[in-house]
Motif scaffolding. Structure first.
Motif, PDB file in Angstrom:
ATOM      1  N   UNK A  70      57.144  10.771   4.840  1.00  0.00           N
ATOM      2  CA  UNK A  70      57.983   9.607   5.135  1.00  0.00           C
ATOM      3  C   UNK A  70      59.188  10.005   5.990  1.00  0.00           C
ATOM      4  N   UNK A  71      59.772  11.154   5.737  1.00  0.00           N
ATOM      5  CA  UNK A  71      60.899  11.608   6.550  1.00  0.00           C
ATOM      6  C   UNK A  71      60.484  11.780   8.009  1.00  0.00           C
ATOM      7  N   UNK A  72      59.305  12.383   8.221  1.00  0.00           N
ATOM      8  CA  UNK A  72      58.851  12.627   9.588  1.00  0.00           C
ATOM      9  C   UNK A  72      58.490  11.326  10.309  1.00  0.00           C
ATOM     10  N   UNK A  73      57.807  10.409   9.618  1.00  0.00           N
ATOM     11  CA  UNK A  73      57.428   9.141  10.254  1.00  0.00           C
ATOM     12  C   UNK A  73      58.676   8.319  10.567  1.00  0.00           C
ATOM     13  N   UNK A  74      59.615   8.266   9.617  1.00  0.00           N
ATOM     14  CA  UNK A  74      60.850   7.524   9.872  1.00  0.00           C
ATOM     15  C   UNK A  74      61.620   8.115  11.051  1.00  0.00           C
ATOM     16  N   UNK A  75      61.596   9.434  11.173  1.00  0.00           N
ATOM     17  CA  UNK A  75      62.259  10.082  12.307  1.00  0.00           C
ATOM     18  C   UNK A  75      61.569   9.697  13.613  1.00  0.00           C
ATOM     19  N   UNK A  76      60.243   9.673  13.624  1.00  0.00           N
ATOM     20  CA  UNK A  76      59.506   9.290  14.830  1.00  0.00           C
ATOM     21  C   UNK A  76      59.820   7.843  15.221  1.00  0.00           C
ATOM     22  N   UNK A  77      59.909   6.962  14.232  1.00  0.00           N
ATOM     23  CA  UNK A  77      60.239   5.562  14.513  1.00  0.00           C
ATOM     24  C   UNK A  77      61.661   5.456  15.060  1.00  0.00           C
TER      25      UNK A  77
END
Length: 284
Positions: A70-77
């Protein structure tokens, strides 16, 4: 070269082989990501959980949706401009409700179009994330699944059935406590699904579907196929780009022995027949 030196050279090369292979796969994946982004003018995010032989001894590591994801996906968004569409390639058995919920909410809040590609399956928390998409692209045989929460090894909905069907005097304290947690978990997941769907479906349909998906209508591994997903009102189509399947080939399943599935990796048209099996050669 002395035999001992050859032996140690072999050991060193063998230990480096998994690392070299992993680095090669990573470069191939980035190239595939760029190709899809170029053709669709979007930000492509992969949330793909497979087993890979990555360690020194080659032990496979299984992955599920977790807080790191979730941290990585939120960062990508966050790194994606509000005007840029997002394409999420999703292949997962599920994982933590907290992590999946964070990803789903972040995708739903993205102003531009969000497309979720499901080439094979996105179960449980994966389905929760897919519900945030403006469009869900599934291959013809791909599946989604129910999003009912699990407490340990038991479905929350099934724990509540114990309280309903047995006198309270016959139920131990631990089960009573679990039933209280189960009730809260079901309500929380149902509300999350409702929030993801209500704007697109309307409140009445969203509430009905949220209850169906979150409250134990089916077993947790029940496969929701393309036709049923459409019947439920989900925005599903089957226009899966070939590039997505090609990307999935770069996430190999661990295979320490011979593969269990083998085939000639090329497309077959209607005129192609295996050698030695022409119609005039068929005998009883």
């Amino acid at each position: 070269m002395p035999l001992l030196e050859l032996f140690w050279l072999f050991i060193i090369l063998s230990s480096l082989q998994p690392v070299v292979r992993q680095r090669w796969l990573e470069r191939q994946r980035m190239s595939a990501f760029r190709e899809i982004e170029s053709s669709r003018h979007s930000r492509v995010i992969g949330l793909i959980h497979r087993q890979e032989r990555m360690s020194f001894l080659g032990f496979p590591i299984a992955r599920y949706i977790d807080i790191e994801d979730s941290e990585q996906v939120l960062r990508a968004i966050q790194l994606t401009d509000r005007a840029v569409p997002i394409d999420l390639i999703l292949h997962t058995p599920g994982g933590l409700v907290l992590a999946a919920g964070q990803i789903a909410e972040a995708l739903r809040n993205h102003p531009s179009r969000v497309t979720v590609f499901v080439p094979h399956y996105a179960m449980s928390g994966g389905t929760l994330i897919a519900l945030a998409g403006d469009e869900i692209v599934m291959s013809q045989n791909a599946v989604l699944g129910p999003v009912d929460p699990q407490l340990g090894q038991s479905p929350a909905a099934s724990i509540l059935k114990v309280i309903e069907r047995k006198p309270i005097s016959e139920i131990d304290d631990e089960t009573v406590i679990l039933s209280d947690v189960a009730e809260k978990a079901l309500r929380q997941v149902e509300e999350l699904v409702f929030r993801l769907l209500s704007e697109r479906m309307g409140e009445e349909k969203a509430r009905s579907l949220a209850q169906m998906l979150a409250c134990g209508t089916w077993t947790h591994d029940y496969p929701i196929r393309v036709d049923q997903a459409r019947e439920l009102g989900l925005p599903v189509n089957t226009s899966m780009p070939d590039e997505v399947f090609e990307l999935m080939q770069l996430y190999p399943q661990a295979s320490p022995q011979r593969p269990s599935v083998e085939y000639i990796p090329m497309p077959y048209g209607p005129s192609r027949q295996p050698a030695g099996r022409r119609n005039d050669q068929i005998r009883n």
